[in-house]
Design a protein around this motif. Sequence first.
Motif, PDB file in Angstrom:
ATOM      1  N   THR A   3     -96.356 -58.396 -21.355  1.00  0.00           N
ATOM      2  CA  THR A   3     -96.244 -59.077 -22.653  1.00  0.00           C
ATOM      3  C   THR A   3     -96.710 -60.293 -22.626  1.00  0.00           C
ATOM      4  O   THR A   3     -96.503 -60.984 -21.484  1.00  0.00           O
ATOM      5  CB  THR A   3     -94.762 -58.935 -22.994  1.00  0.00           C
ATOM      6  OG1 THR A   3     -94.165 -57.739 -22.954  1.00  0.00           O
ATOM      7  CG2 THR A   3     -94.593 -59.566 -24.295  1.00  0.00           C
ATOM      8  N   TYR A   4     -97.746 -60.713 -23.394  1.00  0.00           N
ATOM      9  CA  TYR A   4     -98.317 -61.883 -23.536  1.00  0.00           C
ATOM     10  C   TYR A   4     -98.115 -62.688 -24.763  1.00  0.00           C
ATOM     11  O   TYR A   4     -97.890 -61.880 -25.960  1.00  0.00           O
ATOM     12  CB  TYR A   4     -99.874 -61.823 -23.438  1.00  0.00           C
ATOM     13  CG  TYR A   4    -100.534 -61.184 -22.131  1.00  0.00           C
ATOM     14  CD1 TYR A   4    -101.198 -61.947 -21.021  1.00  0.00           C
ATOM     15  CD2 TYR A   4    -100.389 -59.966 -21.876  1.00  0.00           C
ATOM     16  CE1 TYR A   4    -101.379 -61.607 -20.104  1.00  0.00           C
ATOM     17  CE2 TYR A   4    -101.280 -59.534 -20.691  1.00  0.00           C
ATOM     18  CZ  TYR A   4    -101.575 -60.342 -19.738  1.00  0.00           C
ATOM     19  OH  TYR A   4    -102.214 -59.867 -18.283  1.00  0.00           O
ATOM     20  N   LEU A   5     -98.336 -63.960 -24.655  1.00  0.00           N
ATOM     21  CA  LEU A   5     -97.998 -64.748 -26.103  1.00  0.00           C
ATOM     22  C   LEU A   5     -99.484 -65.587 -25.884  1.00  0.00           C
ATOM     23  O   LEU A   5     -99.991 -65.679 -24.963  1.00  0.00           O
ATOM     24  CB  LEU A   5     -97.011 -65.826 -25.876  1.00  0.00           C
ATOM     25  CG  LEU A   5     -95.765 -65.046 -26.170  1.00  0.00           C
ATOM     26  CD1 LEU A   5     -94.681 -66.250 -25.973  1.00  0.00           C
ATOM     27  CD2 LEU A   5     -95.534 -64.353 -27.411  1.00  0.00           C
ATOM     28  N   ALA A   6     -99.815 -65.582 -27.187  1.00  0.00           N
ATOM     29  CA  ALA A   6    -101.146 -66.850 -27.399  1.00  0.00           C
ATOM     30  C   ALA A   6    -100.837 -67.779 -28.689  1.00  0.00           C
ATOM     31  O   ALA A   6    -100.314 -67.211 -29.500  1.00  0.00           O
ATOM     32  CB  ALA A   6    -102.328 -66.058 -27.658  1.00  0.00           C
ATOM     33  N   SER A  29     -93.602 -55.786 -15.692  1.00  0.00           N
ATOM     34  CA  SER A  29     -93.037 -54.839 -14.657  1.00  0.00           C
ATOM     35  C   SER A  29     -93.969 -53.528 -14.320  1.00  0.00           C
ATOM     36  O   SER A  29     -94.503 -53.092 -14.870  1.00  0.00           O
ATOM     37  CB  SER A  29     -91.835 -53.814 -15.451  1.00  0.00           C
ATOM     38  OG  SER A  29     -91.109 -53.270 -14.498  1.00  0.00           O
ATOM     39  N   GLY A  30     -94.068 -53.569 -12.749  1.00  0.00           N
ATOM     40  CA  GLY A  30     -95.033 -52.496 -12.367  1.00  0.00           C
ATOM     41  C   GLY A  30     -94.127 -51.632 -11.445  1.00  0.00           C
ATOM     42  O   GLY A  30     -93.523 -51.068 -12.056  1.00  0.00           O
ATOM     43  N   SER A  55     -88.689 -57.633 -24.214  1.00  0.00           N
ATOM     44  CA  SER A  55     -89.079 -58.847 -23.519  1.00  0.00           C
ATOM     45  C   SER A  55     -88.364 -60.127 -24.188  1.00  0.00           C
ATOM     46  O   SER A  55     -88.185 -60.141 -25.389  1.00  0.00           O
ATOM     47  CB  SER A  55     -90.489 -58.997 -23.606  1.00  0.00           C
ATOM     48  OG  SER A  55     -91.312 -57.860 -22.924  1.00  0.00           O
ATOM     49  N   THR A  56     -87.819 -60.705 -23.609  1.00  0.00           N
ATOM     50  CA  THR A  56     -87.370 -62.303 -23.871  1.00  0.00           C
ATOM     51  C   THR A  56     -88.289 -63.501 -23.772  1.00  0.00           C
ATOM     52  O   THR A  56     -88.775 -63.526 -22.675  1.00  0.00           O
ATOM     53  CB  THR A  56     -85.917 -62.530 -22.716  1.00  0.00           C
ATOM     54  OG1 THR A  56     -85.127 -61.403 -22.997  1.00  0.00           O
ATOM     55  CG2 THR A  56     -85.546 -63.879 -23.362  1.00  0.00           C
ATOM     56  N   ILE A  57     -88.443 -63.966 -24.972  1.00  0.00           N
ATOM     57  CA  ILE A  57     -89.332 -65.275 -24.955  1.00  0.00           C
ATOM     58  C   ILE A  57     -88.692 -66.518 -24.069  1.00  0.00           C
ATOM     59  O   ILE A  57     -87.631 -66.612 -24.580  1.00  0.00           O
ATOM     60  CB  ILE A  57     -89.721 -65.547 -26.105  1.00  0.00           C
ATOM     61  CG1 ILE A  57     -90.655 -64.636 -27.041  1.00  0.00           C
ATOM     62  CG2 ILE A  57     -90.576 -66.802 -26.161  1.00  0.00           C
ATOM     63  CD1 ILE A  57     -90.796 -64.632 -28.400  1.00  0.00           C
ATOM     64  N   THR A 157     -86.264 -58.313 -19.110  1.00  0.00           N
ATOM     65  CA  THR A 157     -87.705 -57.720 -19.152  1.00  0.00           C
ATOM     66  C   THR A 157     -87.440 -56.142 -19.993  1.00  0.00           C
ATOM     67  O   THR A 157     -88.071 -55.960 -20.785  1.00  0.00           O
ATOM     68  CB  THR A 157     -88.251 -57.407 -17.659  1.00  0.00           C
ATOM     69  OG1 THR A 157     -88.442 -58.484 -17.198  1.00  0.00           O
ATOM     70  CG2 THR A 157     -89.454 -56.342 -17.937  1.00  0.00           C
ATOM     71  N   ALA A 158     -86.174 -55.678 -19.501  1.00  0.00           N
ATOM     72  CA  ALA A 158     -85.945 -54.068 -20.163  1.00  0.00           C
ATOM     73  C   ALA A 158     -84.511 -54.092 -20.625  1.00  0.00           C
ATOM     74  O   ALA A 158     -83.840 -54.428 -19.734  1.00  0.00           O
ATOM     75  CB  ALA A 158     -86.366 -53.082 -19.335  1.00  0.00           C
ATOM     76  N   ALA A 159     -84.371 -53.705 -21.946  1.00  0.00           N
ATOM     77  CA  ALA A 159     -82.875 -53.640 -22.298  1.00  0.00           C
ATOM     78  C   ALA A 159     -82.394 -52.480 -21.573  1.00  0.00           C
ATOM     79  O   ALA A 159     -83.135 -51.327 -22.034  1.00  0.00           O
ATOM     80  CB  ALA A 159     -82.984 -53.596 -23.904  1.00  0.00           C
TER      81      ALA A 159
END
Length: 211
Positions: A3-6, A29-30, A55-57, A157-159
């Motif tokens: 997850t990315y932000l811009a 998560s890999g 995903s939590t910001i 990362t994962a609920a």
Amino acid sequence: MLTYLAKCPGSSCTGVNANSLSWFKIDQSGLISGTVGNGVWGSGLMIQQNNSWTSTIPSTVPAGAYLIRFETIALHSMPAQFYPECAQLQITGGGTREPTSSELVKFPGAYKASDPGVTVDLYTQQAQTQTQYIIPGPPLYGSGLTPTQPSQPPASTAAPPASSPPVQTVAPSPGTVNQYGQCGGIGYSGPTGCVAPFTCNKVNDYYSQCL
């Protein structure tokens, strides 16, 4: 799972060319446990959770208008397949930590065809014993890692599924694992003590993290 932000330059992302923005990764998560050829992956966890991902910001991200990019990388074929989706969002409240230059990337350009996380072959003999997978892209926002270091997802990362037990917190103990580092889980054999003031938190049966 990434997850990315811009951050957009104005009060809205409407009409903004996503190729002109700089992106930073807030979640990934890999390989969670086991081997590359026969292990538990973030994508498998997503499937277990009714094909959903949370995903939590981070609270340190400054307020503003952002694009969010959620991406799944499929490694079952060569070359790897990329499945991104984007949306607009407005972050309110927010913090003051801007992403560092090493945490920022452009799309396209964040990945290379030669990246080990892209060229990995799940079906080789080596993959049956390989226990490390380097997630493509920049280091996680706020992680302090270099782009070549493997890392794990931040908290939430994962609920967990509704039937899962609540997140458990282990009493703090002196240690060497930094914030956001892995400190436990099925198949994990590394250090379990978090550096002060962080404690080891159970995210799921396969992954505990210093928070």
